[in-house]
Structure formats: C-alpha cells, structure tokens
Design a protein around this motif. Structure first.
Motif, PDB file in Angstrom:
ATOM      1  N   ARG A 181       0.834  -1.207   0.000  1.00 33.07           N
ATOM      2  CA  ARG A 181       0.000   0.000   0.000  1.00 33.07           C
ATOM      3  C   ARG A 181       0.868   1.256   0.000  1.00 33.07           C
ATOM      4  NH1 ARG A 181      -2.819   3.421   3.766  1.00 33.07           N
ATOM      5  NH2 ARG A 181      -1.716   2.500   5.515  1.00 33.07           N
ATOM      6  N   TRP A 182       1.902   1.280   0.852  1.00 30.53           N
ATOM      7  CA  TRP A 182       2.773   2.461   0.905  1.00 30.53           C
ATOM      8  C   TRP A 182       3.646   2.565  -0.332  1.00 30.53           C
ATOM      9  CZ3 TRP A 182       1.907   6.572   3.574  1.00 30.53           C
ATOM     10  CH2 TRP A 182       1.176   6.496   4.766  1.00 30.53           C
ATOM     11  N   GLN A 184       2.793   1.610  -3.349  1.00 30.65           N
ATOM     12  CA  GLN A 184       1.897   2.144  -4.383  1.00 30.65           C
ATOM     13  C   GLN A 184       1.703   3.640  -4.195  1.00 30.65           C
ATOM     14  OE1 GLN A 184       0.555   0.523  -7.105  1.00 30.65           O
ATOM     15  NE2 GLN A 184       0.002   2.614  -7.686  1.00 30.65           N
ATOM     16  N   TYR A 185       1.525   4.065  -2.970  1.00 30.41           N
ATOM     17  CA  TYR A 185       1.355   5.477  -2.685  1.00 30.41           C
ATOM     18  C   TYR A 185       2.597   6.275  -3.107  1.00 30.41           C
ATOM     19  CZ  TYR A 185       0.171   9.759  -0.209  1.00 30.41           C
ATOM     20  OH  TYR A 185      -0.106  11.062   0.103  1.00 30.41           O
ATOM     21  N   ARG A 187       4.683   5.435  -5.514  1.00 31.29           N
ATOM     22  CA  ARG A 187       4.707   5.460  -6.987  1.00 31.29           C
ATOM     23  C   ARG A 187       3.725   6.478  -7.534  1.00 31.29           C
ATOM     24  NH1 ARG A 187       5.429  -0.071  -6.197  1.00 31.29           N
ATOM     25  NH2 ARG A 187       3.202  -0.503  -6.382  1.00 31.29           N
ATOM     26  N   ASP A 188       2.594   6.637  -6.866  1.00 31.97           N
ATOM     27  CA  ASP A 188       1.553   7.538  -7.352  1.00 31.97           C
ATOM     28  C   ASP A 188       1.862   9.012  -7.119  1.00 31.97           C
ATOM     29  OD1 ASP A 188       0.161   5.334  -8.144  1.00 31.97           O
ATOM     30  OD2 ASP A 188      -1.271   5.367  -6.467  1.00 31.97           O
ATOM     31  N   ARG A 189       2.823   9.295  -6.314  1.00 33.03           N
ATOM     32  CA  ARG A 189       3.125  10.703  -5.979  1.00 33.03           C
ATOM     33  C   ARG A 189       3.933  11.355  -7.030  1.00 33.03           C
ATOM     34  NH1 ARG A 189       4.557  12.267  -0.267  1.00 33.03           N
ATOM     35  NH2 ARG A 189       3.043  13.847  -0.627  1.00 33.03           N
TER      36      ARG A 189
END
Length: 189
Positions: A181-182, A184-185, A187-189
């Motif tokens: 989850r972290w 992915q977060y 990567r999305d930033r």
C-alpha cells in the motif's frame, strides 16, 4: 455522567479530563510534581484527554509525565515505554506526523537496546511492544511524506513478525498488505 439505557453511568471523558486537571493542580501544590500520586494523576489526565478527542492535550500531558516517570522509576520502567508510545500516537493524531515518526523511532531504538541488555530470551510480549513501535514509526513516517521509507520499514517489520510470530499470526497477516500500500502510494506521488 449520563445514564445509559442499562442504567449504568456512561463515561464523560471531557469531564474526567477536567476533573483530573483540577486534582493534578492540587497534587502538584501539595505533594510536588514528582510524587507517585501526582505522576499517576498526570497519566490519568493524558488518558482522559485522549479519550475526549484532545490529542494535543493528551500529548502535552504525556510529554510532562515521561521525564517525571524516568526520574522517579528509571528510563526502562515499563510505564515509561508505554507512555512514550502514547505520546507518539497522540502527536500523530494531533497533526504532527513527523514528530510522531521521530518519537516512535526513538522508542523503537530504546526498546531494542533495552531488550538486548536483558541478556535473556526475549518473550513474545516484549516483541509486541517492539512491533507496535516499529509499525507506529513506519505509519507516521509515511504520513509525514516518506511513503517509500514507510514501505521499506514495513517490509522489515513483516519479515520480523513472520520470523518471531509465524507467517499465519494475525498481526503478521495484518501487516502483510501495508508495504504494498505504501509502495503504491510512493509510486503515485
């Protein structure tokens, strides 16, 4: 306190916090800030402020409590470790994610150092304190803006939980999704 449907009094956290603040003021004046009863009351004040939703007030109470406990009982007194974890949690809940991450990291390091100096086999209850501090550090590190660091830290935690508790333990299973989850977060930033 108000009566619940069962006829029992329901807790009033804000009222309890106000009452403990008044008691604390009297105890400081009469007994001094380092007296055992004063220390116990200060811990209750932090607890009830937290229950009342006053995270900043709870953090302030724990920040004042911890040095007094350390002076009276020593830095490795179990209550000191517990209250340091509560301070870190309330710092985060009050909006200070960075402060919470730093406080959890210091607690984690001190717990590991203390457990290492015991010279005995570390029992599972000790590891739950370590794992809780490790999780808190990673969580608030991520909330402070270091999602990649949180993912790395949680991967380490997951490996340690699997080693100590086993791969099927509920705590291990609960941590299993967190690194992804972290990551992915991040990567999305």
């Amino acid at each position: 306190m108000s009566a619940s449907r069962t006829g029992r009094a329901s807790p009033d956290p804000a009222g309890a916090a106000v009452a403990y603040a008044a008691i604390l003021a009297d105890q400081i004046r009469l007994l001094g800030p380092g007296h055992e009863r004063t220390i116990t009351t200060r811990a209750a004040l932090g607890y009830w402020r937290g229950r009342a939703g006053d995270a900043a007030g709870a953090a302030a109470a724990y920040a004042e409590l911890i040095p007094l406990q350390q002076h009276r009982y020593g830095p490795t007194y179990p209550g000191v470790f517990e209250n340091r974890a509560l301070l870190a949690r309330h710092l985060g809940e009050s909006g200070d994610a960075y402060g919470a991450a730093v406080a959890y990291e210091a607690l984690l390091n001190d717990l590991l150092r203390h457990l290492g100096t015991l010279g005995v086999v570390v029992t599972r209850p000790n590891w739950f304190d370590v794992f809780g501090a490790h999780y808190g550090h990673a969580h608030w590190r991520g909330r402070a803006g270091d999602a990649a660091g949180a993912a790395t830290s949680l991967t380490h935690l997951l490996n340690e939980q699997a080693r100590v508790l086993g791969p099927d333990h509920p705590d291990t299973a609960g941590t299993r999704r967190e690194p992804a989850r972290w990551a992915q977060y991040a990567r999305d930033r």
